[in-house]
Design an enzyme around this catalytic site. Structure first.
Site, mmCIF file in Angstrom:
data_model
loop_
_atom_site.group_PDB
_atom_site.id
_atom_site.type_symbol
_atom_site.label_atom_id
_atom_site.label_comp_id
_atom_site.label_asym_id
_atom_site.label_seq_id
_atom_site.Cartn_x
_atom_site.Cartn_y
_atom_site.Cartn_z
ATOM 1 N N ARG A 151 0.845 -1.189 0.000
ATOM 2 C CA ARG A 151 0.000 0.000 0.000
ATOM 3 C C ARG A 151 0.886 1.246 0.000
ATOM 4 N NH1 ARG A 151 -4.023 -1.203 4.961
ATOM 5 N NH2 ARG A 151 -2.120 -2.091 5.810
ATOM 6 N N ASP A 191 1.488 5.376 0.033
ATOM 7 C CA ASP A 191 0.842 6.494 0.723
ATOM 8 C C ASP A 191 0.387 7.569 -0.257
ATOM 9 O OD1 ASP A 191 1.262 5.331 3.196
ATOM 10 O OD2 ASP A 191 3.162 6.379 3.544
ATOM 11 N N TYR A 234 12.112 -0.087 -4.097
ATOM 12 C CA TYR A 234 11.635 1.291 -4.145
ATOM 13 C C TYR A 234 12.742 2.199 -4.668
ATOM 14 C CZ TYR A 234 7.336 0.406 -1.525
ATOM 15 O OH TYR A 234 6.093 -0.038 -1.134
ATOM 16 N N ARG A 245 11.057 7.072 3.261
ATOM 17 C CA ARG A 245 11.071 8.538 3.347
ATOM 18 C C ARG A 245 11.858 8.989 4.571
ATOM 19 N NH1 ARG A 245 4.997 10.114 3.190
ATOM 20 N NH2 ARG A 245 5.886 12.179 3.634
#
Length: 255
Positions: A50, A52, A111, A202
């Site tokens: 999932r 963001d 990522y 992040r």
């Protein structure tokens, strides 16, 4: 009931993340709405992860169960027709076994975080990268990133809203590259692991930028990691530079 794997690309800017939410735009909701154009009683899809609000994907993976057999190419074409004009595309479709699961069958997720350092405002890449004004010390960031690789308690780099059962994860790769772009420098942060904590990447990038800007020395990354304290994390960077760039399976259905 036939099961299909979907590889999905999207620009996350207009969405409140991947997960379906009542009265809010989501990528999951958009794809499910398109599937209901093909099968009105369609229920739900499952995804590898999932993302963001504002986070993008070049290779999200999901699966759906349909009541009718579809030729994979035709299914992708039909879904893309019904997804227009949203910035979501089904880039590949494959038939899979009934026990194949987009989330639980995955063995690795990759990522990418994109950051551009230049003084002039971005035009063509606005909303697709995080922009800062000053170049960063690449070698210092690489030294700091190496301290994150391996199995660790990543409490420092975990959102307080994270629902994972444990903060212990194994980071298989934390690699940074840079290259010149018009009037500036782009930095690409690559992270690879079986799974990640909420806001982990992040948080990593925000802390690495502290190192690259000279606010931290590289060894402070290890201090922050070993603190196991959210307060030791650097500023969490914005979402617009983050991409889900790949999901790996033992037998890749898209190969």
């Amino acid at each position: 009931m036939p099961r299909y794997a979907l590889k999905i690309e999207y620009n996350g800017a207009p969405f409140k993340g991947w997960q379906r939410q009542a009265d809010l735009p989501s990528v999951q909701g958009a794809v499910e709405d398109a599937l209901r154009k093909l099968q009105p009683d369609f229920d739900t899809i499952a995804a590898a992860g999932r993302t963001d609000t504002g986070v993008h994907a070049t290779a999200q993976a999901a699966h759906c169960d349909l009541s009718a057999e579809w030729e994979p190419f035709r299914l992708g074409e039909a879904l893309n027709f019904h997804l227009k004009p949203l910035p979501v595309a089904i880039v590949d479709v494959a038939g899979v076994a009934e026990d194949w699961h987009a989330r639980f069958s995955a063995v690795e997720r990759r990522y990418l975080f994109r950051l551009v350092a230049r003084r002039a405002p971005l035009v063509h890449e606005r909303g697709l990268v995080w922009q800062i004004k000053q170049p960063l010390d690449l070698e210092a960031m690489r030294e700091a990133a190496d301290m994150l690789v391996g199995q660790h308690d990543f409490t420092t780099f975990r959102s307080t809203m994270c629902q994972a059962a444990s903060p212990v994860k194994t980071l298989d790769e934390g690699r940074i590259e840079s290259f010149e772009v018009p009037y500036g420098v782009e930095y690409k942060f690559h992270f690879r692991a079986r799974s990640f904590l909420h806001n982990q990447i992040r948080s990593f990038v925000g802390s690495l930028v502290q190192v690259g800007s000279g606010a931290w020395v590289p060894s402070q990354m290890k201090v922050a990691l070993e603190a196991k304290d959210r307060a030791a994390c650097g500023p969490v960077c914005p979402p617009e530079g983050l991409y889900l760039a790949g999901v790996e399976y033992p037998d890749d259905p898209f190969a």
